[in-house]
Design an enzyme around this catalytic site. Structure first.
Site, short mmCIF file in Angstrom:
data_model
loop_
_atom_site.label_atom_id
_atom_site.label_comp_id
_atom_site.label_asym_id
_atom_site.label_seq_id
_atom_site.Cartn_x
_atom_site.Cartn_y
_atom_site.Cartn_z
N ARG A 133 -5.29 -7.76 -3.85
CA ARG A 133 -5.84 -6.97 -4.95
C ARG A 133 -5.12 -7.29 -6.25
NH1 ARG A 133 -6.13 -1.71 -7.64
NH2 ARG A 133 -8.27 -1.00 -7.49
N ARG A 189 -10.82 -6.92 -11.36
CA ARG A 189 -10.31 -6.68 -10.02
C ARG A 189 -10.82 -7.72 -9.04
NH1 ARG A 189 -10.28 -0.83 -10.62
NH2 ARG A 189 -9.30 -0.84 -12.64
N ASP A 243 -12.23 -3.93 -5.12
CA ASP A 243 -12.03 -2.51 -5.32
C ASP A 243 -12.88 -1.79 -4.28
OD1 ASP A 243 -11.00 -0.36 -6.68
OD2 ASP A 243 -12.32 -0.55 -8.43
N ASP A 265 -13.82 2.00 -3.06
CA ASP A 265 -13.71 3.40 -3.41
C ASP A 265 -14.46 4.27 -2.42
OD1 ASP A 265 -12.30 2.94 -5.81
OD2 ASP A 265 -14.16 2.65 -6.94
N1 ROI Z 1 -17.63 -2.10 -14.08
C1 ROI Z 1 -18.60 -2.49 -13.25
N2 ROI Z 1 -19.76 -2.93 -13.76
N3 ROI Z 1 -18.46 -2.44 -11.90
C2 ROI Z 1 -17.31 -1.99 -11.32
O1 ROI Z 1 -17.21 -1.94 -10.08
C3 ROI Z 1 -16.27 -1.56 -12.16
N4 ROI Z 1 -15.09 -1.10 -11.64
C4 ROI Z 1 -14.11 -0.69 -12.42
C5 ROI Z 1 -14.19 -0.76 -13.93
C6 ROI Z 1 -13.12 -1.70 -14.42
C7 ROI Z 1 -13.98 0.64 -14.50
N5 ROI Z 1 -15.46 -1.25 -14.39
C8 ROI Z 1 -16.45 -1.65 -13.56
O2 ROI Z 1 -13.01 -0.22 -11.87
#
Ligand code: ROI
Length: 163
Positions: free
Chosen positions: A83, A92, A95, A97
Site C-alpha cells: 500500500r 493509492r 484501498d 474500505d
Molecule cells: N477518487 C476516486 N475517483 N476513487 C477513489 O477510490 C478515491 N479514493 C480516495 C480519494 C483519494 C479520496 N479519491 C478517490 O481515497
C-alpha cells in the site's frame, strides 16, 4: 455470517491488476467468501486533480469476522500488496474500505460504518447499484435515491480510460 460490501480503489501500477490481486486475496480469507463483484469503473480523482484516474469496484462478502477483525484483514491485504499512500486524498496502490456491514452503524476512531463518503461518491454508489439494486444504507436511504441527488460525477466506463 454478515453481508459486507467492500469498496476497492487503485490509481497506481496498473490499477486493474491491483484490483484483481486484491480480489484474489479476499477470496483466500478464512471464514469469508466473495459472493459478488461489480464491474470495474474508471473514475476521475476526488481530491487533488494532479494524480492518475482511479479504477473502482465494489464486492459483496459473506464473512464470520467481526468488523474490526475484517478491518485488520483488509489492512493486511493492503500492506502485503504494498500500500502506497503518498498524501492526504492522494494516489493509492490499493484501498479496501468497509462500506456496509449488515445493517450495522458504528462510529469509532478507527472505523465508521456506513463508510463516511458513501452517500456522495458515485464511484461507490453506481457499482453498489449494479450488484445490489435494492440496497438500503442505514440512516441515508436507498442507493437509488442517493444516486438521484448526486452533485458530482467521477465515473466513466473503463473502456474510455486512457491507459
Ligand atoms: N477518487 C476516486 N475517483 N476513487 C477513489 O477510490 C478515491 N479514493 C480516495 C480519494 C483519494 C479520496 N479519491 C478517490 O481515497
Amino acid at each position: 455470517m454478515a453481508s459486507v460490501f467492500i469498496g476497492l480503489g487503485s490509481n497506481l501500477s496498473d490499477p486493474v491488476k491491483q484490483l484483481n490481486t486484491a480480489l484474489s486475496s479476499l477470496e483466500k480469507l478464512p471464514k469469508t467468501s466473495v459472493v459478488q463483484t461489480s464491474s470495474f469503473y474508471g473514475s476521475t480523482p476526488l481530491g487533488p486533480a494532479d494524480q492518475p484516474d482511479f479504477v473502482n469496484a465494489v464486492c459483496l462478502l459473506d464473512t464470520a469476522f467481526s468488523p474490526l477483525e475484517l478491518l485488520a484483514e483488509l489492512k493486511k491485504i493492503e500492506a502485503d500488496q504494498g500500500r502506497i499512500k503518498k498524501r492526504h486524498w492522494g494516489e493509492r496502490l490499493i484501498d479496501l474500505d468497509i462500506l456496509l456491514f449488515d445493517e450495522l452503524t458504528l462510529t469509532s476512531s478507527v472505523l465508521t460504518i456506513p463508510h463516511q463518503g458513501i452517500a456522495s461518491r458515485d464511484f461507490v454508489l453506481i457499482p453498489l447499484l449494479e450488484i445490489a439494486p435494492d440496497l438500503m444504507i442505514p440512516n441515508k436511504g436507498s442507493v437509488q435515491s442517493l444516486i438521484s441527488v448526486l452533485q458530482t460525477s467521477y465515473l466513466y466506463p473503463l473502456s474510455e480510460a486512457s491507459q
